[in-house]
Write a protein that holds these residues in place. Structure first.
Motif, PDB file in Angstrom:
ATOM      1  N   ALA A 109       0.884  -1.165  -0.002  1.00  0.00           N
ATOM      2  CA  ALA A 109       0.085  -0.114  -0.237  1.00  0.00           C
ATOM      3  C   ALA A 109       0.797   1.098  -0.053  1.00  0.00           C
ATOM      4  CB  ALA A 109      -0.672  -0.054   1.213  1.00  0.00           C
ATOM      5  N   ASP A 110       1.768   1.484   0.840  1.00  0.00           N
ATOM      6  CA  ASP A 110       2.713   2.521   1.028  1.00  0.00           C
ATOM      7  C   ASP A 110       3.501   2.846  -0.527  1.00  0.00           C
ATOM      8  OD1 ASP A 110       4.415   4.395   2.470  1.00  0.00           O
ATOM      9  OD2 ASP A 110       5.954   3.399   1.798  1.00  0.00           O
ATOM     10  N   TYR A 111       3.903   1.663  -1.119  1.00  0.00           N
ATOM     11  CA  TYR A 111       4.654   1.845  -2.338  1.00  0.00           C
ATOM     12  C   TYR A 111       3.595   2.445  -3.595  1.00  0.00           C
ATOM     13  CZ  TYR A 111       6.919   0.605  -6.765  1.00  0.00           C
ATOM     14  OH  TYR A 111       7.531   0.506  -8.109  1.00  0.00           O
ATOM     15  N   ARG A 112       2.383   1.856  -3.492  1.00  0.00           N
ATOM     16  CA  ARG A 112       1.358   2.452  -4.485  1.00  0.00           C
ATOM     17  C   ARG A 112       0.912   4.100  -4.156  1.00  0.00           C
ATOM     18  NH1 ARG A 112       0.986   3.907  -8.994  1.00  0.00           N
ATOM     19  NH2 ARG A 112      -1.221   4.180  -9.902  1.00  0.00           N
ATOM     20  N   LEU A 113       0.907   4.110  -2.882  1.00  0.00           N
ATOM     21  CA  LEU A 113       0.306   5.449  -2.205  1.00  0.00           C
ATOM     22  C   LEU A 113       1.247   6.308  -2.744  1.00  0.00           C
ATOM     23  CD1 LEU A 113      -1.371   4.303   0.907  1.00  0.00           C
ATOM     24  CD2 LEU A 113      -2.403   5.422  -0.885  1.00  0.00           C
ATOM     25  N   ARG A 114       2.648   6.102  -2.477  1.00  0.00           N
ATOM     26  CA  ARG A 114       3.583   7.180  -2.847  1.00  0.00           C
ATOM     27  C   ARG A 114       3.640   7.355  -4.535  1.00  0.00           C
ATOM     28  NH1 ARG A 114       7.306   8.050   1.289  1.00  0.00           N
ATOM     29  NH2 ARG A 114       6.776   6.667   3.116  1.00  0.00           N
ATOM     30  N   GLN A 115       3.096   6.351  -5.134  1.00  0.00           N
ATOM     31  CA  GLN A 115       3.267   6.685  -6.832  1.00  0.00           C
ATOM     32  C   GLN A 115       2.103   7.412  -7.037  1.00  0.00           C
ATOM     33  OE1 GLN A 115       2.876   2.721  -7.982  1.00  0.00           O
ATOM     34  NE2 GLN A 115       5.001   2.520  -8.660  1.00  0.00           N
ATOM     35  N   LEU A 116       0.928   7.451  -6.182  1.00  0.00           N
ATOM     36  CA  LEU A 116      -0.255   8.113  -6.553  1.00  0.00           C
ATOM     37  C   LEU A 116      -0.052   9.438  -6.051  1.00  0.00           C
ATOM     38  CD1 LEU A 116      -3.174   5.514  -5.355  1.00  0.00           C
ATOM     39  CD2 LEU A 116      -2.434   6.156  -7.851  1.00  0.00           C
ATOM     40  N   ASN A 147       4.404   9.881  13.649  1.00  0.00           N
ATOM     41  CA  ASN A 147       5.113   9.093  12.830  1.00  0.00           C
ATOM     42  C   ASN A 147       4.332   8.238  11.897  1.00  0.00           C
ATOM     43  OD1 ASN A 147       4.167   7.294  14.741  1.00  0.00           O
ATOM     44  ND2 ASN A 147       5.904   6.204  14.961  1.00  0.00           N
ATOM     45  N   THR A 148       3.072   8.888  11.627  1.00  0.00           N
ATOM     46  CA  THR A 148       2.216   8.336  10.788  1.00  0.00           C
ATOM     47  C   THR A 148       1.916   9.167   9.469  1.00  0.00           C
ATOM     48  OG1 THR A 148       1.043   7.203  12.625  1.00  0.00           O
ATOM     49  CG2 THR A 148      -0.222   7.361  10.569  1.00  0.00           C
ATOM     50  N   LEU A 149       1.743   8.469   8.531  1.00  0.00           N
ATOM     51  CA  LEU A 149       1.374   9.243   7.080  1.00  0.00           C
ATOM     52  C   LEU A 149       0.048   9.095   7.106  1.00  0.00           C
ATOM     53  CD1 LEU A 149       3.958   8.302   4.479  1.00  0.00           C
ATOM     54  CD2 LEU A 149       3.717  10.522   5.441  1.00  0.00           C
ATOM     55  N   VAL A 150      -0.677  10.387   7.025  1.00  0.00           N
ATOM     56  CA  VAL A 150      -2.289  10.218   6.964  1.00  0.00           C
ATOM     57  C   VAL A 150      -2.488  10.620   5.430  1.00  0.00           C
ATOM     58  CG1 VAL A 150      -4.358  11.145   7.604  1.00  0.00           C
ATOM     59  CG2 VAL A 150      -2.759  10.604   9.236  1.00  0.00           C
ATOM     60  N   TRP A 151      -3.056  10.015   4.539  1.00  0.00           N
ATOM     61  CA  TRP A 151      -3.548  10.210   3.181  1.00  0.00           C
ATOM     62  C   TRP A 151      -4.809  10.683   2.926  1.00  0.00           C
ATOM     63  CZ3 TRP A 151       0.457   9.032   0.185  1.00  0.00           C
ATOM     64  CH2 TRP A 151       1.584   8.280   0.473  1.00  0.00           C
ATOM     65  N   SER A 152      -4.906  11.583   2.062  1.00  0.00           N
ATOM     66  CA  SER A 152      -6.396  12.180   1.248  1.00  0.00           C
ATOM     67  C   SER A 152      -6.220  12.174   0.099  1.00  0.00           C
ATOM     68  CB  SER A 152      -6.454  13.419   2.002  1.00  0.00           C
ATOM     69  OG  SER A 152      -5.516  14.250   1.447  1.00  0.00           O
TER      70      SER A 152
END
Length: 69
Positions: free
Chosen positions: A40-47, A60-65
């Motif tokens: 998930a982290d890999y694809r979210l960074r691509q997105l 220390n947590t990434l929160v995505w939107s």
């Protein structure tokens, strides 16, 4: 759809849908999509690079939107 190694592939709409449905951290998104946190982290960074999602470091947590484009 499964690839030759048996890993599940998810399309971008599934990631964006998971975020819209309330999964916000990398782990929450991974759980919602039934994939590894690392995947998930890999694809979210691509997105994020594609401008489809944004993230913010909270502690220390990434929160995505979903991006507001």
């Amino acid at each position: 759809m499964n690839d030759d190694e048996g890993r599940r592939h998810r399309d971008d709409d599934e990631y964006l849908g998971a975020i819209r449905d309330g999964a916000r951290t990398t782990s929450e998104i991974a759980d919602a999509l039934n994939i590894t946190r690392q995947g998930a982290d890999y694809r979210l960074r691509q997105l994020r690079e594609e401008g489809k999602v944004d993230c913010e470091m909270i502690g220390n947590t990434l929160v995505w939107s979903v991006s507001e484009e």
